[in-house]
Design a protein around this motif. Structure first.
Motif, PDB file in Angstrom:
ATOM      1  N   MET A 164      26.802  89.564  35.394  1.00 24.54           N
ATOM      2  CA  MET A 164      27.541  88.357  35.772  1.00 24.54           C
ATOM      3  C   MET A 164      28.673  88.685  36.731  1.00 24.54           C
ATOM      4  N   ARG A 216      29.291  87.352  40.482  1.00 21.98           N
ATOM      5  CA  ARG A 216      30.513  86.690  40.904  1.00 21.98           C
ATOM      6  C   ARG A 216      31.083  87.351  42.145  1.00 21.98           C
ATOM      7  N   SER A 273      34.574  74.406  32.643  1.00 21.96           N
ATOM      8  CA  SER A 273      34.008  75.591  33.285  1.00 21.96           C
ATOM      9  C   SER A 273      32.537  75.745  32.935  1.00 21.96           C
ATOM     10  N   GLY A 304      31.251  78.657  32.897  1.00 14.74           N
ATOM     11  CA  GLY A 304      31.077  80.031  32.431  1.00 14.74           C
ATOM     12  C   GLY A 304      32.133  80.525  31.478  1.00 14.74           C
ATOM     13  N   GLY A 305      32.758  79.632  30.708  1.00 20.38           N
ATOM     14  CA  GLY A 305      33.747  80.119  29.758  1.00 20.38           C
ATOM     15  C   GLY A 305      34.778  79.078  29.412  1.00 20.38           C
ATOM     16  N   GLY A 346      36.882  82.015  33.677  1.00 23.63           N
ATOM     17  CA  GLY A 346      36.005  82.303  32.556  1.00 23.63           C
ATOM     18  C   GLY A 346      36.793  82.467  31.272  1.00 23.63           C
ATOM     19  N   ASN A 347      37.639  83.482  31.234  1.00 25.33           N
ATOM     20  CA  ASN A 347      38.446  83.743  30.051  1.00 25.33           C
ATOM     21  C   ASN A 347      39.778  84.339  30.496  1.00 25.33           C
ATOM     22  N   TYR A 366      40.070  88.617  32.097  1.00 19.97           N
ATOM     23  CA  TYR A 366      39.522  88.225  33.394  1.00 19.97           C
ATOM     24  C   TYR A 366      38.590  89.297  33.939  1.00 19.97           C
ATOM     25  N   VAL A 406      34.065  82.683  38.094  1.00 22.77           N
ATOM     26  CA  VAL A 406      32.819  82.060  37.649  1.00 22.77           C
ATOM     27  C   VAL A 406      32.159  81.424  38.870  1.00 22.77           C
ATOM     28  N   ASP A 456      31.756  77.630  39.121  1.00 18.41           N
ATOM     29  CA  ASP A 456      33.038  76.942  39.239  1.00 18.41           C
ATOM     30  C   ASP A 456      33.551  76.976  40.672  1.00 18.41           C
TER      31      ASP A 456
END
Length: 397
Positions: A1, A5, A66, A68-69, A75-76, A80, A84, A87
């Motif tokens: 992933m 990205r 989002s 993806g998270g 994402g988070n 990090y 994403v 997004d």
């Protein structure tokens, strides 16, 4: 992933024009509105804002869902690992729509890695970013990645690197403390993780690695308070910077909690501020907003590099219209850039001035409860919106 990205960022940057934004957009006063919506705005939304005479929108995507998270784009925020991809695609589509409507965009995150926005953090103020210099590094990577992904987008007029930072929170420094107290506090944190200027230097450097020209907007500390540049000994060393404050003072009167008081604070009136009882009127508003202007002037910063990035009051407060007029009068007299809060916010109606000063009808809430896609009864002719609309229209002439 993460590889996907990273490749996306490189591909999008390569596909974009080499240059989009420069500081000259900000050479003359620009007037606009804030977009803090929960759903990505569409072209019709931006066209409506542009029809008021607004030239820019201060846009945050943080409330959007989002793909993806937990946190849009990041994402988070706790860990990090890169943007994403989906997004970024959504954000670029929104930027396209804003640009097509004739608006310039100032992109502003409410969160950074290790600094999640309180309203998405269970109501808890997240102070991790301010605990160590190492904790600044993920935020630097985030802005490097985002600047890479969006480089050259023609709708962008600036990046506002973080909304309402508060490195002072939880320390001995009170909000709206005297300038001498602020300067004393800063002497004890200078060069450390709570030094907002250190954070900004790091973020600016990572943006400049990939984009030498994009204007960067910097909020003052203590939630962008107009008196919180007082402890800055000097501006930062970059030719394309804008300095921003927000104006909701006196907060005890303009904010939601005042509406539930048995006897709400009025304006003009004496209200709590900075631990004291202070009389607020047009002169006090002018004097308070003069503080960042004096700081700027003392360091050779022109009024065209100063911004009132947000201002507003609860629309059902009886004195909101008078307050808006007084703030706008100062902004226009000082010839600074400004953006009212907020334009057609979809998750909260407290500062949606097109709704006037009355409660929304029960029929609206019934429709919402039934899951219907219904718009509240807005009107640009609402008297409460008039002071803003008049200034926007006058600026467009």
């Amino acid at each position: 992933m993460l590889l996907h990205r990273s490749l996306l960022c490189v591909a999008l940057a390569a596909a974009a024009p080499v240059s989009a934004a420069d500081i000259t957009f900000w050479d003359t006063p620009q007037r606009g509105g804030n977009s803090f919506n929960e759903t990505p705005p569409d072209r019709a939304y931006f066209q409506a804002l542009r029809s008021t005479g607004a030239t820019w929108v201060r846009l945050t995507p943080d409330k959007w869902r989002s793909a993806g998270g937990r946190d849009f784009l990041m994402g988070n925020a706790d860990d990090y690992q890169g943007l994403v991809a989906a997004d970024v695609v959504t954000l670029r589509r929104v930027l396209d729509d804003a640009g097509a409507a004739g608006l310039k965009v100032v992109l502003v995150p409410l969160s950074l890695p290790l600094l999640r926005w309180k309203q998405k953090n269970g109501g808890v103020v997240d102070t991790r970013l301010w605990q160590s210099l190492d904790n600044h590094e993920p935020a630097q990577r985030f802005w490097h990645d985002l600047a890479t992904a969006l480089k050259g987008h023609p709708a962008l007029a600036a990046y506002n690197l973080i909304n309402e930072p508060a490195p002072e929170y939880g320390t001995t420094l009170a909000e709206h403390a005297p300038a001498a107290a602020m300067q004393h506090w800063y002497a004890g944190v200078q060069g450390g993780p709570r030094d907002l200027r250190v954070l900004y230097r790091g973020l600016i450097a990572r943006v400049r690695d990939v984009d030498a020209d994009m204007p960067l907007m910097l909020d003052a500390g203590w939630y962008a308070a107009a008196d919180a540049f007082d402890y800055w000994p000097a501006p930062l060393d970059d030719a394309n910077l804008l300095y921003s404050v927000h104006m909701y003072e006196p907060y005890a009167a303009t904010s939601a909690p005042n509406q539930t008081r048995a006897t709400p604070y009025r304006y003009p009136a004496t209200v709590p501020f900075g631990g004291e009882q202070v009389h607020w009127d047009a002169a006090r508003v002018r004097g308070y907003l003069q503080q960042p202007m004096d700081w700027a002037r003392s360091h050779g910063i022109g009024a065209n590099r100063m911004v009132i990035g947000e201002f507003g009051c609860m629309r059902r407060w009886p004195d909101c219209g008078a307050y808006l007029r007084d703030v706008l009068a100062v902004a226009e007299q000082q010839r600074v850039h400004w953006a009212f809060y907020a334009f057609r916010e979809d998750g909260w109606d407290g500062m949606d001035y097109e709704l006037g000063n009355k409660a929304l009808p029960w029929s609206y809430w019934q429709a919402v409860k039934k899951g219907k896609a219904v718009q509240p009864p807005r009107s640009m002719q609402a008297p409460l919106f008039t002071p803003i609309l008049e200034r926007l229209k006058a600026g467009a002439r």
